[in-house]
Scaffold this motif. Structure first.
Motif, PDB file in Angstrom:
ATOM      1  N   TRP A 169      -5.701   9.440   5.951  1.00  0.00           N
ATOM      2  CA  TRP A 169      -5.667   8.304   6.882  1.00  0.00           C
ATOM      3  C   TRP A 169      -5.771   8.826   8.323  1.00  0.00           C
ATOM      4  CZ3 TRP A 169      -0.814   4.595   7.388  1.00  0.00           C
ATOM      5  CH2 TRP A 169      -1.182   3.444   8.080  1.00  0.00           C
ATOM      6  N   TYR A 173       1.296   5.539  -0.003  1.00  0.00           N
ATOM      7  CA  TYR A 173       0.587   6.722   0.464  1.00  0.00           C
ATOM      8  C   TYR A 173       1.314   7.990   0.035  1.00  0.00           C
ATOM      9  CZ  TYR A 173      -1.057   3.098   3.679  1.00  0.00           C
ATOM     10  OH  TYR A 173      -1.539   1.934   4.203  1.00  0.00           O
ATOM     11  N   ASP A 216      -2.555  11.363   1.236  1.00  0.00           N
ATOM     12  CA  ASP A 216      -3.139  10.102   1.708  1.00  0.00           C
ATOM     13  C   ASP A 216      -2.879   9.904   3.204  1.00  0.00           C
ATOM     14  OD1 ASP A 216      -4.054   9.479  -0.826  1.00  0.00           O
ATOM     15  OD2 ASP A 216      -2.284   8.283  -1.335  1.00  0.00           O
ATOM     16  N   LEU A 217      -1.672  10.239   3.623  1.00  0.00           N
ATOM     17  CA  LEU A 217      -1.345  10.081   5.046  1.00  0.00           C
ATOM     18  C   LEU A 217      -2.251  10.988   5.877  1.00  0.00           C
ATOM     19  CD1 LEU A 217       2.568   9.906   4.982  1.00  0.00           C
ATOM     20  CD2 LEU A 217       0.964   8.031   5.407  1.00  0.00           C
ATOM     21  N   ARG A 249      -8.233   8.861  -2.513  1.00  0.00           N
ATOM     22  CA  ARG A 249      -6.869   8.343  -2.383  1.00  0.00           C
ATOM     23  C   ARG A 249      -6.081   8.634  -3.643  1.00  0.00           C
ATOM     24  NH1 ARG A 249      -5.181   2.232  -0.819  1.00  0.00           N
ATOM     25  NH2 ARG A 249      -3.059   2.657  -0.119  1.00  0.00           N
ATOM     26  N   SER A 299       0.853  -1.167   0.000  1.00  0.00           N
ATOM     27  CA  SER A 299       0.000   0.000   0.000  1.00  0.00           C
ATOM     28  C   SER A 299       0.900   1.232   0.000  1.00  0.00           C
ATOM     29  CB  SER A 299      -0.868  -0.038   1.266  1.00  0.00           C
ATOM     30  OG  SER A 299      -2.155   0.442   1.001  1.00  0.00           O
ATOM     31  N   THR A 335      -0.146  -1.898   9.175  1.00  0.00           N
ATOM     32  CA  THR A 335      -0.708  -0.548   9.256  1.00  0.00           C
ATOM     33  C   THR A 335      -1.293  -0.192  10.619  1.00  0.00           C
ATOM     34  OG1 THR A 335      -2.684  -1.474   8.252  1.00  0.00           O
ATOM     35  CG2 THR A 335      -1.213  -0.225   6.817  1.00  0.00           C
ATOM     36  N   MET A 371      -6.150   1.325   3.126  1.00  0.00           N
ATOM     37  CA  MET A 371      -5.435   2.386   3.830  1.00  0.00           C
ATOM     38  C   MET A 371      -4.859   1.841   5.132  1.00  0.00           C
ATOM     39  SD  MET A 371      -5.199   5.737   2.975  1.00  0.00           S
ATOM     40  CE  MET A 371      -6.452   6.991   2.913  1.00  0.00           C
TER      41      MET A 371
END
Lengths: 146, 433
Positions: free
Chosen positions: B110, B102, B106-107, B289, B100, B139, B240
């Protein structure tokens, strides 16, 4: 020359109630006679070791019935059925640095004699050490037909 | 308490409009930037402009873990590697793991989802959160970590293990929030009791747990032990990470961050959408995303959705706790295991196709796995030493493959059940469903 290596049947069994009776019943129903027997057990499984009058037939019958069988060569020696009889044999092994995997013993018809069955990874070494020290070996034919 | 009240309580009609806009943009980006989607959608003769309503998502083919694996490592990225700020990976179950990626945004997305979750659990700036989820490529650790930063609380990134130190830190640092898997939480509680410390006196306000199957009884047990409410957290690396759904104070289902993930429930056999209030397989779509948009991912997790407004005021759909799997994956000690991994490990030891059975139990608070293997000629020796060595070798091989220690039991040939068609390799005696 007489055959000295005895064909022993090793059977894999689970260590649970009744697991021993089925293979023994099978052998008896097929007229296979057990000459000597021992059992190595752990908390979960055991290895049943048998010397029978007809090892090949015994193996066949057990395998037909889904048992896991290995044929292992072992050596039989004759020892005095008196205090110290076993010690004498073991001393020879020790002096010749033979690492014994397991042994079991039983008495038989010959007066004052007992038979000791031995297994080691070094069978040839074992045979020559015993012969050099004049310990009488039991030929396989005799073991099967004691 | 809300983190993003406007979004979280948005009227459904507005939410759905927002979802549609984001879905259209996501599908378009995926189609234009990622060859996998371009090929799949072209084959299925469905194009971005066909998504006119939310329901049109059903025209799109599903994506599975296998597809993700085939794209290993970066095949599903929509951006250049320069844009990727972080890489994570699922525990690498069967064959290649799933990666995955990021972007910076995206982070942040999340973190937004886990921040909402932590707020649902009643945590805020003044709290100190002890995160026992493992850090690293899994994750679980970082998802909670970023969310905690976002809400301005203090995080203790202790990871799993060192149970007595965990307890000492809770007491010395004044931990108010805990993140753990239910079984590890119970273990911590019991160790504390053994040492004469009542976990209730530690001042824990809220507990978040996930990464494992659990029952209401287990939740009650955790809540009684620590004298605090325990909230369910759901997530998966492919989409995610944790934070896809989190329970609010009502503890009546997990709110899915619907502006970020679009949920559907399908019949796992037909693949048809079955709607709300009925149990089926959860399918999820990333609506927000950049790095790696995943569209219609079959999670294999069985759950039920409800769109009824929650008494907490949130309008986002709620999912029930996971009640099972539509495949044969089992989760043990928080780790996903497939029977095929056990099979692979067995093949490394013996040469022949092994017959085996996996039995999962929870005698106390921790999971145990027993793998029963039928002995065969190539793993049978006339010596106890050799046999025990074989058992150990099988155990090691399974541990290498799955990361989990198991008890190996050799059984007699032809004693395990035989199956016509698909074999049932797992007996789960934990009663978690």
């Amino acid at each position: 020359m007489m055959k000295m290596k005895i064909k022993q049947l090793s059977v894999f069994l689970e260590n649970r109630k009744g697991s021993l009776s089925k293979p023994l019943e099978l052998l008896s129903n097929n007229n296979i006679n057990i000459r000597a027997m021992s059992m190595a057990d752990t908390s979960e499984f055991c290895i049943l070791r048998l010397v029978v009058n007809d090892p090949l037939k015994g193996k066949e019958i057990l395998e037909e019935n889904n048992f896991l069988v290995k044929v292992t060569d072992i050596i039989g020696v004759e020892m005095n059925d008196a205090p110290g009889g076993l010690t004498e044999v073991l001393k020879v092994l020790k002096d010749n640095e033979i690492d014994l995997e397991y042994l079991y013993a039983f008495t038989h018809d010959k007066t004052n004699k007992a038979i000791l069955l031995l297994h080691t990874d070094n069978l040839e070494g074992l045979i020559s050490a015993l012969q050099e020290n004049n310990i009488p070996l039991v030929p396989s034919s005799e073991a099967y037909n004691l | 308490m809300f983190w993003n009240e406007e979004i979280e309580t948005m009227p459904r009609q507005d939410l759905e409009e927002l979802q549609l806009k984001k879905l259209q943009a996501t599908v378009k980006r995926a189609f234009n930037k990622i060859p996998y989607y371009n090929k799949r959608y072209t084959q299925a003769e469905v194009y971005p402009e066909d998504i006119e309503t939310l329901k049109d998502i059903e025209k799109l083919p599903f994506i599975t873990k296998d597809d993700l694996r085939e794209s290993y490592p970066f095949g599903l990225f929509a951006v250049d590697i320069e844009e990727i700020k972080e890489l994570h990976s699922s525990s690498g179950t069967t064959g290649k793991p799933v990666v995955s990626g990021y972007t910076e945004k995206d982070l942040d997305t999340w973190a937004e989802t886990t921040a909402r979750g932590l707020k649902m659990m009643g945590l805020g700036k003044a709290d100190i959160l002890q995160n026992t989820h493992g850090y690293g490529m899994f994750t679980g650790g970082f998802g909670v970590h970023y969310g905690c930063h976002k809400i301005g609380a203090t995080i203790i990134p202790i990871s799993t293990g060192q149970t007595r130190r965990q307890i000492e830190i809770m007491s010395d640092f004044g931990t108010t929030g805990l993140i753990f898997t239910p079984s590890y939480g119970i273990h911590i509680g019991e160790v504390a009791l053994e040492d004469g410390i009542n976990p209730k006196d530690l001042g824990i306000k809220a507990i978040g747990f996930g990464a494992e199957m659990w029952t209401e009884e287990i939740r009650q047990r955790v809540e009684e032990l620590f004298g605090a409410k325990a909230y369910n957290i759901y997530g998966l690396t492919e989409l995610m990470g944790p934070g896809i759904g989190v329970e609010c104070g009502e503890q009546n289902g997990l709110h899915i961050a619907e502006d970020i993930y679009y949920p559907e429930i399908i019949d796992p056999n037909t693949g048809k959408v079955i709607g709300s209030e009925k149990s089926g397989e959860l399918v999820l779509t990333n609506l927000e995303r950049e790095g790696m948009p995943v569209i219609r991912f079959r999670t294999k997790d069985l759950t039920t959705l409800t769109y009824e407004k929650c008494s907490c005021g949130r309008t986002h759909a709620r999912m029930s706790r996971i009640t099972g799997r539509s495949d044969d994956m089992i989760k043990v000690k928080g780790v996903a295991i497939f029977p095929s991994q056990i099979e692979k490990a067995l093949l490394k030891v013996g040469d022949v196709e092994p017959h085996y059975m996996i039995i999962v139990t929870r005698p106390g608070t921790l999971d145990e796995i027993e793998v029963k293997v039928e002995a065969s000629q190539d793993i049978f020796f006339d010596g106890v030493k050799e046999m025990i060595a074989i058992q150990e070798k099988i155990g090691k091989s399974i541990e290498n493959e799955t990361g989990i220690r198991v008890k190996v039991t050799l059984v007699e040939p032809k004693t395990l059940p035989r199956f016509e068609g698909k074999a049932k390799r797992v007996i789960d005696e934990r009663n978690l469903h």
